[in-house]
Design an enzyme around this catalytic site. Structure first.
Site, short mmCIF file in Angstrom:
data_model
loop_
_atom_site.label_atom_id
_atom_site.label_comp_id
_atom_site.label_asym_id
_atom_site.label_seq_id
_atom_site.Cartn_x
_atom_site.Cartn_y
_atom_site.Cartn_z
N HIS A 368 11.33 -28.13 -19.52
CA HIS A 368 11.69 -29.13 -18.50
C HIS A 368 12.64 -28.62 -17.43
O HIS A 368 13.10 -29.41 -16.61
CB HIS A 368 12.34 -30.35 -19.14
N LYS A 559 19.75 -40.58 -9.11
CA LYS A 559 19.42 -39.56 -10.11
C LYS A 559 20.73 -38.97 -10.59
O LYS A 559 21.79 -39.28 -10.04
CB LYS A 559 18.54 -38.46 -9.49
N ARG A 560 20.69 -38.14 -11.65
CA ARG A 560 21.91 -37.48 -12.08
C ARG A 560 22.53 -36.72 -10.89
O ARG A 560 21.81 -36.24 -10.02
CB ARG A 560 21.61 -36.51 -13.23
N LYS A 565 20.42 -30.93 -6.97
CA LYS A 565 19.74 -32.11 -6.44
C LYS A 565 20.27 -32.47 -5.04
O LYS A 565 19.71 -33.28 -4.33
CB LYS A 565 19.90 -33.29 -7.40
N THR A 667 10.79 -37.56 -11.67
CA THR A 667 9.93 -38.70 -12.00
C THR A 667 10.36 -39.91 -11.18
O THR A 667 9.55 -40.79 -10.91
CB THR A 667 9.99 -39.02 -13.51
N LYS A 671 8.35 -43.12 -9.09
CA LYS A 671 8.66 -44.57 -9.15
C LYS A 671 8.85 -45.14 -7.75
O LYS A 671 8.38 -46.24 -7.46
CB LYS A 671 9.93 -44.80 -10.00
C1 8GP Z 1 14.29 -32.88 -16.26
C2 8GP Z 1 13.95 -32.19 -14.97
O1 8GP Z 1 15.11 -31.84 -14.27
C3 8GP Z 1 13.13 -33.12 -14.11
O2 8GP Z 1 12.72 -32.47 -12.96
C4 8GP Z 1 11.91 -33.58 -14.89
O3 8GP Z 1 11.22 -34.56 -14.16
C5 8GP Z 1 12.34 -34.19 -16.22
O4 8GP Z 1 13.10 -33.26 -16.95
C6 8GP Z 1 11.17 -34.60 -17.08
O5 8GP Z 1 10.29 -33.55 -17.25
N1 8GP Z 1 15.02 -32.00 -17.13
C7 8GP Z 1 16.01 -32.45 -17.89
O6 8GP Z 1 16.35 -33.63 -17.87
C8 8GP Z 1 16.63 -31.50 -18.78
O7 8GP Z 1 16.27 -30.34 -18.79
N2 8GP Z 1 17.55 -32.00 -19.56
C9 8GP Z 1 18.05 -31.27 -20.63
C10 8GP Z 1 19.20 -30.56 -20.72
C11 8GP Z 1 19.16 -31.97 -21.33
#
Ligand code: 8GP
Length: 831
Positions: A368, A559-560, A565, A667, A671
């Site tokens: 991810h 978003k975070r 970002k 994601t 939305k």
């Molecule tokens: C996120 C990605 O940053 C985001 O682009 C993607 O849409 C989402 O995963 C679902 O695939 N990644 C994370 O949230 C991530 O890597 N979090 C982990 C370290 C906790």
């Protein structure tokens, strides 16, 4: 209890009629809450309503269990350290297809339905994208009738509650279980023991074979809490099984008898720590022992639980991979590869080769993130102290794997070093992504660009080793929660225009396309967006005390908070607009409301400083009469699923402005688009595919591509090369203390970073971004053009349903056929 073959029967207790609901509601108030109206709180009413819904869930859950048991079907196990579910009540009503009736029933009882919905504390058991994706996936799995289990941790405290005090983020604990949780069912009879620490020793078994025994240092008990997950308008209710950690016994009586009460309680306290709190870091690891223990705890409990299911269904363990397909949601559960080996080899005495074959056929791994700081590596000594036996197993896996590499890539020593499961450059580490790659039969990224970058960059050596293992599965989101539930006005309009088949088959939205040219339809489209904005403005007024104008353009970034970002790129542009207005009060600027929201990891100082800057700019801009009929800035505190449901329907412009090559997918971008917002974005993650679907003319593109970013960095990025007079003014304004009551140092860490060593290339993209924002303003003024673009965004968002994503995983990775469920009632089961 045995299911009996006969026709489904709706019993009185679980009928879906309004009358049955009212009866159930009053019954629950009386017999479950033990209250009568004069004493009942809104929360009592919520609980009574939730229990009425839960009865309907349980009927479907039992029916589903019966169907799956009978079929002995292949089951998907989704392993994830995070499930960011959001509130259950509204969603369950949507999926049962009785939202409107229940709203009416509650109104007829003289209560306010929305107030009751608001009583639910959302289970925030995730950080952001990854956890929310898991929640969308289990919704789609149930909707597609695929037998599946979500396995994770029942954190007592989920993601912290964010408050803004004097512009700064403050974290408060999330006591989501305070009033109990009506959606979960405790299953103590399926508790399992999980061992940790200690050491290993050799012994000879009864056949004189040399074997290894793990002598643990401590033991905890994993207790499962089950939440039924409904499919949309079918009879399926799958299971989300979350583990709580408990002590084997509350008191160690031998210690207690010696008079050491503290020591006796200590074991209990330590055990419970394991599922106490979610690590609040998104895309950044902290190598903490407790986190590795958490990961192993839920993985071991889940694999043991799956073996129990095999026993109940009388399946031999040799067929584990035929019964279960396990998806690893990032590397957090990757220790499962070593744990399954341990269970098969040590506890069930299978030969290594056979165990390895089963293991590799069981697991699949989704990556991810491309950020190097998010790739999990555990210091070897720490790993050994928590999981001594697993370290041995990993050494053995590694030795066999490197043998294979040696033969494939004759003489290529550096490749061995790069591929090894153990990082030996300096302090030694266990590389969890490598373990996941070696132990899985498929590896996927979450958007096309991301999957390509995995193959050619982050996991290049694995791709060269096993190209056939790699594929892309572009993310998606569930239209049930993110449209039907959160945007009822749009849902009604769509219902009138094209029916409601889109809720289950989002591609049907394409039927809207011709309506983009229908003036009357465009008018209705605008009315809906406007009504959503009015509602959201009222919410902002209540939360932030800021009056925002629903006629202005709602420009949103939620978003975070993370440098990649680039919320700072956004706020720099806001300052530039402010500067333009102050320099020329008659400047012709499209009135806008800039809305920000998101949490920063508590130890991520720069991210917290970005929040402070946004709030500081908001304070000045919102108070300045010279501009505040044209600019407003809002930082919405505590962005979570519930607040997401409020903001996406009201948004007009979606900010997806990450440095290209950094956002795996995103994601939120999906939305926004399906709710009719237009995107301003870079060529990153799923933005690229959104633009492809909605058409380049309906998307505002700016900035360097991933390739250009890489080239710029390779050349040596020098921010000052990209300085413009306007940007210079913006930075000077910040550094002059204008937004910080004369404090010229407050934001220095941020501005110095941007000026001297910014890995996210904010200055390099600033001009392109500002220019693109002018295009946005121009388009917005052409009301018909904008509306047409908005309609086309929704119409062409079919690809971004998580149903499509799950179909792809199902076809290419899991091969778990769907199993339709026949509804049973109490009459159908005999004890
Ligand atoms: C996120 C990605 O940053 C985001 O682009 C993607 O849409 C989402 O995963 C679902 O695939 N990644 C994370 O949230 C991530 O890597 N979090 C982990 C370290 C906790």
């Amino acid at each position: 209890m045995k299911p009996v073959e006969n026709e489904p029967y709706e019993d009185e207790r679980t009928a879906l009629t309004k009358e049955a609901f009212k009866r159930a509601f009053l019954d629950n108030l009386f017999y479950v809450q033990g209250k009568f109206p004069a004493l009942a709180t809104q929360n009592d009413y919520y609980q009574a309503l939730a229990c009425a819904v839960r009865d309907r869930l349980l009927q479907r859950w039992i029916s589903t269990a019966a169907a799956y048991t009978k079929q002995g079907s292949r089951t998907v196990a989704y392993f994830s350290a995070e499930f960011l579910m959001g509130p259950h009540l509204g969603n369950n009503l949507i999926n049962l297809g009785i939202y409107a009736q229940v709203r009416e029933a509650i109104a007829e009882l003289g209560l306010d339905f929305d107030t009751l919905l608001r009583q639910e504390e959302e289970p925030g058991l995730g950080n952001g994208g990854l956890g929310r994706l898991a929640a969308c996936f289990i919704d789609s799995l149930a909707t597609l009738e695929i037998p599946s289990l979500g396995y994770g941790i029942r954190y007592e405290f989920g993601i912290f509650h964010q408050e803004i005090v004097d512009g700064w983020q403050m974290e408060r604990t999330d006591k989501w279980l305070r009033f109990g949780n009506p959606w979960e069912i405790l299953r103590p009879e399926w508790a399992v023991e999980v061992r940790l620490g200690g050491h290993t020793e050799q012994y000879r078994d009864e056949h004189e074979r040399l074997r290894i025994r793990w002598v643990p240092g401590k033991v905890v008990v994993g207790v499962p809490y089950d939440t039924p997950i409904l499919g949309y308008r079918n009879n399926t209710a799958n299971t989300l099984r979350l583990w709580k950690a408990e002590a084997p016994e509350s008191f160690d009586f031998s210690t207690f008898n010696r008079g050491d009460y503290g020591g006796a309680v200590r074991q209990k306290v330590w055990s419970e720590t394991l599922s106490k709190v979610l690590y609040p870091n998104d895309e950044q690891i902290q190598g903490k022992t407790l986190r590795l223990e958490q990961q192993y705890f839920f993985v071991s409990a889940s694999l043991q639980d799956m073996m129990r299911i095999m026993r109940v269904q009388k399946l031999p363990l040799e067929r584990f991979h035929e019964k279960f397909a396990v998806q690893l949601n990032d590397t957090h559960p990757a220790i499962a590869v070593a744990e399954l080996m341990r269970l098969l080899v040590d506890e069930h005495v299978l030969p290594w080769e056979q165990a390895w074959d089963i293991t590799c056929k069981t697991f699949s791994y989704t990556n991810h993130t491309l950020l190097p700081e998010a790739l999990e590596c555990w210091p070897l000594e720490l790993f050994k102290s928590v999981l001594p036996r697993h370290l041995d197993i990993i050494y053995e896996i590694n030795a066999r794997f490197l043998d294979e590499v040696r033969i494939r890539f004759y003489g290529d020593e550096s490749r061995l070093v790069r591929l090894s499961l153990i990082d030996e450059n300096g302090e030694r580490y266990v590389r969890m992504a490598h373990l996941a790659c070696v132990g899985s039969h498929t590896i996927n990224g979450v958007a096309e660009l991301h999957s390509e970058l995995l193959k050619h960059d982050v996991l290049k050596d694995f791709y060269e080793m096993w190209p056939h293992k790699f594929s892309n599965k572009t993310n998606g989101v569930t239209p049930r929660r993110w449209m039907a539930l959160s945007n009822p006005r749009l849902t009604n309009l769509l219902g009138d225009a094209i029916g409601d088949a889109w809720i289950k088959n989002l591609d049907e939205l394409i039927e809207l396309e011709p309506l983009a040219d229908d003036a009357a339809f465009r008018q209705r489209w605008r009315e809906i967006k406007h009504a959503n904005k009015v509602e959201f403005a009222a919410f902002v007024k209540e939360r932030n005390g800021i009056a925002i104008d629903p006629q202005s353009l709602f420009d949103v970034q939620v978003k975070r908070i993370h440098e990649y970002k680039r919320q700072h790129l956004n706020i720099l542009h806001v300052i530039a607009l402010y500067h333009r207005l102050r320099s020329d009060p008659n400047a012709d600027i499209q009135p806008r409301t800039f809305i920000f929201g998101g949490k920063a990891a508590p130890a991520y100082h720069l991210a917290k400083l970005i929040i402070k800057l946004i709030n500081s700019v908001a304070d000045v801009v919102n108070r300045d009469p010279a501009v505040n009929d044209r600019l407003k800035v809002v930082f919405l505190p505590n962005f979570n699923v519930t607040n997401g449901q409020r903001v996406y329907p009201a948004a007009e412009l979606s900010e997806q402005i990450s440095t290209a090559g950094k956002e795996a997918s995103g994601t939120g971008n999906m939305k926004f688009s399906m709710n009719g917002a237009l995107t301003i974005g870079t060529m990153d993650g799923a933005n690229i595919e959104i633009r492809q679907e909605v058409g380049a003319e309906n998307f505002f593109l700016f900035g360097l591509t991933a390739e250009q970013v890489a080239q710029t960095k390779a050349r040596g990025y020098r921010p000052l090369d990209h300085m413009t007079p306007e940007l210079q003014e913006v930075i000077s304004l910040i550094n002059s203390g204008f937004f910080s009551r004369g404090d010229t140092e407050l934001f220095r860490a941020l501005t110095d970073g941007l000026l001297w060593h910014d890995p996210y290339l904010v200055f390099a993209d600033f001009e392109s971004y500002s220019e693109c924002q002018l295009q946005v303003s121009k388009a917005y003024r052409d009301v018909d053009r904008w509306t047409r673009m908005s309609i086309l965004n929704t119409a062409r968002s079919g690809k971004f349903s998580s149903d499509r994503t799950i179909r792809e995983y199902g076809a290419d990775i899991w091969r778990a056929p769907s199993v339709p469920v026949r509804l049973l009632s109490q009459q159908d089961v005999k004890v």
